[in-house]
Design an enzyme around this catalytic site. Structure first.
Site, PDB file in Angstrom:
ATOM      1  N   HIS A   1     -10.332  -8.410  -7.968  1.00 42.75           N
ATOM      2  CA  HIS A   1     -10.020  -7.976  -6.611  1.00 42.75           C
ATOM      3  C   HIS A   1     -10.561  -8.932  -5.554  1.00 42.75           C
ATOM      4  O   HIS A   1     -11.727  -9.312  -5.582  1.00 42.75           O
ATOM      5  CB  HIS A   1     -10.620  -6.576  -6.389  1.00 42.75           C
TER       6      HIS A   1
ATOM      7  N   LYS B  74       0.822  -1.193   0.000  1.00 40.62           N
ATOM      8  CA  LYS B  74       0.000   0.000   0.000  1.00 40.62           C
ATOM      9  C   LYS B  74       0.866   1.258   0.000  1.00 40.62           C
ATOM     10  O   LYS B  74       1.906   1.321   0.671  1.00 40.62           O
ATOM     11  CB  LYS B  74      -0.911   0.014   1.227  1.00 40.62           C
TER      12      LYS B  74
END
Length: 372
Positions: free
Chosen positions: A304, A174
């Site tokens: 996803h 991230k």
């Protein structure tokens, strides 16, 4: 006489995450740390004695709303032929038409839609991927769960190495912190640690267009597989522009909750990687509709989350996709998925290839059954 849906059981499940995680939305103050996944399970049985299981999910908010919405419209499916999946899907959309055809409405119906596809593949005694027409029996797999922002750099390195040792091929971390310099430092350090390992980053929608261009330019040097959600998820034009401007592929689509929302990317001239999420887009039925369009436009696919569903859908996509590995949902199922040599393998059991575990039952907070 054709088969009919005899009963539907809906379950509201709250699954804690052992170690809460934070992405950029937490660091920018827009969301709280993620502590649990809330799931909506549907178990369907038919008059001929067949059964199917499907699920949808929510993070941080919306789980109760999904359960409540499906409770209102599910009865419309009772008595219908379970093989008529598109027809059933449309009937459920019309049953809840006053709240629209995206968001909670589609995510709630997704759980039932997935269950019907599971049932249909079981009826054919085939893995779902085979029923759809698979191109491969395994897909490239990357891990995300070890790369959240609450983890220190050393912790991320350790988790990445551990993932690679289990057979995972790629690592995603991230980015999107308020201090973009920290992002660049972490990415550079992780690239050095990973060597030539496929490497992705995810900004979770936290850059504006100017910052996104600057960050994409800085990140080009790291030979990333993709830069994910650099902009607001509904900024189709911005994502399309970035996908044409930089060599590093842009990836987006996980937050979108209908085929039209995904089509906005295509209409804007998007050239990146699409990341539809079957439970969010409304189920396997709309996922397949968009996947056909995406393939026609030559777009790469990397669905996803929810690998238990997406592995089958990725195996049936014409070009080689990536599947995202999260171990968070493992306790809900009795079976595990084989991962080795950088690939995740399609279960050879009929349907999705999973049965619900006792732990799933233990985490169930509410349930309702509809029957003929």
């Amino acid at each position: 006489m054709s088969d009919q849906i005899r009963s539907l059981t809906l379950s509201h499940v709250v699954l804690p995450i052992a170690n809460p995680v934070s992405d950029a939305k937490v660091l920018t103050g827009r969301q709280k740390p993620l502590t649990e996944t809330v799931l909506l399970f549907v178990e369907v049985t038919t008059t001929q004695g067949l059964s199917g299981v499907g699920f949808s999910y929510s993070k941080r908010a919306g789980g109760k709303a999904q359960f409540a919405h499906l409770k209102e419209v599910a009865e419309a499916a009772i008595g219908q032929d379970p093989s008529d999946i598109a027809k059933i899907y449309e009937s459920l959309m019309w049953a809840g038409a006053s709240v629209g055809r995206s968001g909670v409405a589609t995510q709630a119906v997704a759980a039932l839609d997935v269950a019907l596809w599971d049932l249909k593949a079981k009826r054919a005694d085939l893995p779902l991927a085979k029923l759809l027409g698979s191109y491969r029996d395994s897909c490239r797999v990357y891990n995300t769960s070890g790369g959240f922002l609450q983890a220190s750099l050393e912790e991320m390195k350790e988790k990445a190495s551990a993932s690679l040792e289990t057979g995972i091929a790629g690592i995603k971390i991230k980015v999107g912190q308020p201090d973009w310099r920290l992002d660049l430092e972490r990415v550079a350090a992780m690239r050095e640690h990973l060597g030539d390992t496929p490497f992705m980053v995810d900004a979770n929608q936290q850059w504006d267009r100017a910052r996104a261009r600057r960050m994409c330019r800085e990140l080009e040097q790291h030979d990333l597989v993709w830069i994910e959600e650099p902009l607001d998820a509904w900024d189709a034009v911005g994502h399309a522009d970035l996908s044409r401007e930089f060599d590093t592929p842009i990836a987006t689509g996980e937050m979108l909750t209908s085929v039209p929302e995904h089509m906005a990317l295509v209409d804007a001239g998007y050239r990146g990687i699409v990341q539809p999420d079957a439970p969010r887009i409304g189920g396997i039925t709309p996922f397949l509709r968009f996947a056909t369009i995406a393939a026609h436009h030559g777009l790469a696919l990397a669905p996803h989350y929810a690998m238990e569903i997406h592995l089958h859908l990725a195996a049936a996509y014409p070009t080689e996709p990536w599947v995202e590995h999260f171990e968070w949902l493992d306790p809900l199922f009795d079976e595990s998925i084989e991962i080795r040599d950088g690939r995740i393998f399609v279960p050879q059991r009929p349907g999705l290839g999973f049965t619900l575990s006792d732990e799933m039952r233990a985490h169930t907070q509410d349930t309702v059954t509809f029957s003929a």
